[in-house]
Design an enzyme around this catalytic site. Sequence first.
Site, PDB file in Angstrom:
ATOM      1  N   PHE A  53       1.044   7.280   2.356  1.00 21.00           N
ATOM      2  CA  PHE A  53      -0.048   7.260   2.698  1.00 21.00           C
ATOM      3  C   PHE A  53      -0.843   6.658   1.496  1.00 21.00           C
ATOM      4  O   PHE A  53      -0.546   7.568   0.270  1.00 21.00           O
ATOM      5  CB  PHE A  53      -1.188   7.299   4.049  1.00 21.00           C
ATOM      6  CG  PHE A  53      -0.087   7.707   4.957  1.00 21.00           C
ATOM      7  CD1 PHE A  53      -1.143   7.045   6.219  1.00 21.00           C
ATOM      8  CD2 PHE A  53       0.282   9.037   5.198  1.00 21.00           C
ATOM      9  CE1 PHE A  53      -0.552   6.650   7.457  1.00 21.00           C
ATOM     10  CE2 PHE A  53       1.257   8.321   6.619  1.00 21.00           C
ATOM     11  CZ  PHE A  53       0.272   7.842   7.282  1.00 21.00           C
ATOM     12  N   ASP A  54      -1.468   5.599   0.442  1.00 19.45           N
ATOM     13  CA  ASP A  54      -2.799   5.942  -0.541  1.00 19.45           C
ATOM     14  C   ASP A  54      -3.574   7.130   0.442  1.00 19.45           C
ATOM     15  O   ASP A  54      -4.023   6.935   1.972  1.00 19.45           O
ATOM     16  CB  ASP A  54      -3.468   4.927  -0.295  1.00 19.45           C
ATOM     17  CG  ASP A  54      -4.839   4.873  -1.433  1.00 19.45           C
ATOM     18  OD1 ASP A  54      -4.920   5.925  -1.900  1.00 19.45           O
ATOM     19  OD2 ASP A  54      -5.757   4.794  -1.370  1.00 19.45           O
TER      20      ASP A  54
END
Length: 360
Positions: free
Chosen positions: A210-211
């Site tokens: 995930f960013d």
Amino acid sequence: MEPREPREPREPREPGLGAETAAAPHWEKAKTFYDSSAPKKKPKSPKPQNAITIAVSSRALFRMEEEQRIFQEQGVEEYVRYQLEHENEPFSPGPAFPFVKALEAVNRRLRELYPESEDIFDIVLMTNNHAQVGVRLINSINHYDLFIERFCMTGGNSPICYLKAYHTNLYLSADAEKVQEAINEGIAAATVFSPSKDVAVSQTQLRVAFDGDAVLFSDESERIFKAHGLDRFFEHEKAHENKPLAQGPLKGFLEALGRLQKKFYSKGLRLECPIRTYLVTARSAASSGARALKTLRSWGLETDEALFLAGAPKGPLLEKIRPHIFFDDQMFHVAGAQEMGTVAAHVPYGVAQTPRELHP
């Protein structure tokens, strides 16, 4: 009693592979590749309200470029006719295929440990295809031994209105407009892109990257950066280090992954957990990383690894991680991940979006 006639001798075969495999097309090789982890007996589907529902579009799960070309150039009637004529030919695996296989691998481990629990992944195939195309989709799913029992085929209408009825936790599609529609409805969603090259991923451990900002977190800090620059951004993050960020569109999905991870931890399987999560952010650890980690902690969440890149490209790190999917809100990072062989998914949320990014 009369003696039985001797059986015809069988032709010798390579161990584990049929003789036809070497000459098989791409989708047949993919089937052989995943056979070892395919479920031999399909279990009962969980109740949607008890499961973690992953809705996947047909064009994300399978490669349908030729069919899409026919639809765009020749219209729906020719498209349906083509699908009917080829309904016994399985589609080739698409960008979301390895992710779905990894979800099923986690489900098998969970069923071994918790036979009565319905707290598992439930995969729903969402498509605006005509129901006549359903036979080919069913044949493809059975061909690859996928456990997908729930279908939503809307015959040209948008399937987004059905997502909440299916208790959807995550929606993956190849259609950017439908993904934006789902995000606007408050549903975690992302547009999936095929990588530029094939990279082998784990068969036994689901890996999700995930960013941070505008993916797990809100775009609050991103707005400061866009409006006032990097120095002001660092000042703002330092001043608000102990104030948790608001949640972003995929916070709930990370929460669901964490809940399943804890089921393995409670059995003493933290080091052997078949789910691994990663935070891959452009933030700098020293200047703005503490707020991100403290925000996760305030939610009772964590990622197994946190990579603070201070603006460096994400692609090379993702190439080492080899996640089944990587979520980011900026197409620049999605494209960089694609180049390194990562299945990347664009989350159209937050101030960083532009019309070009919303319609890649």
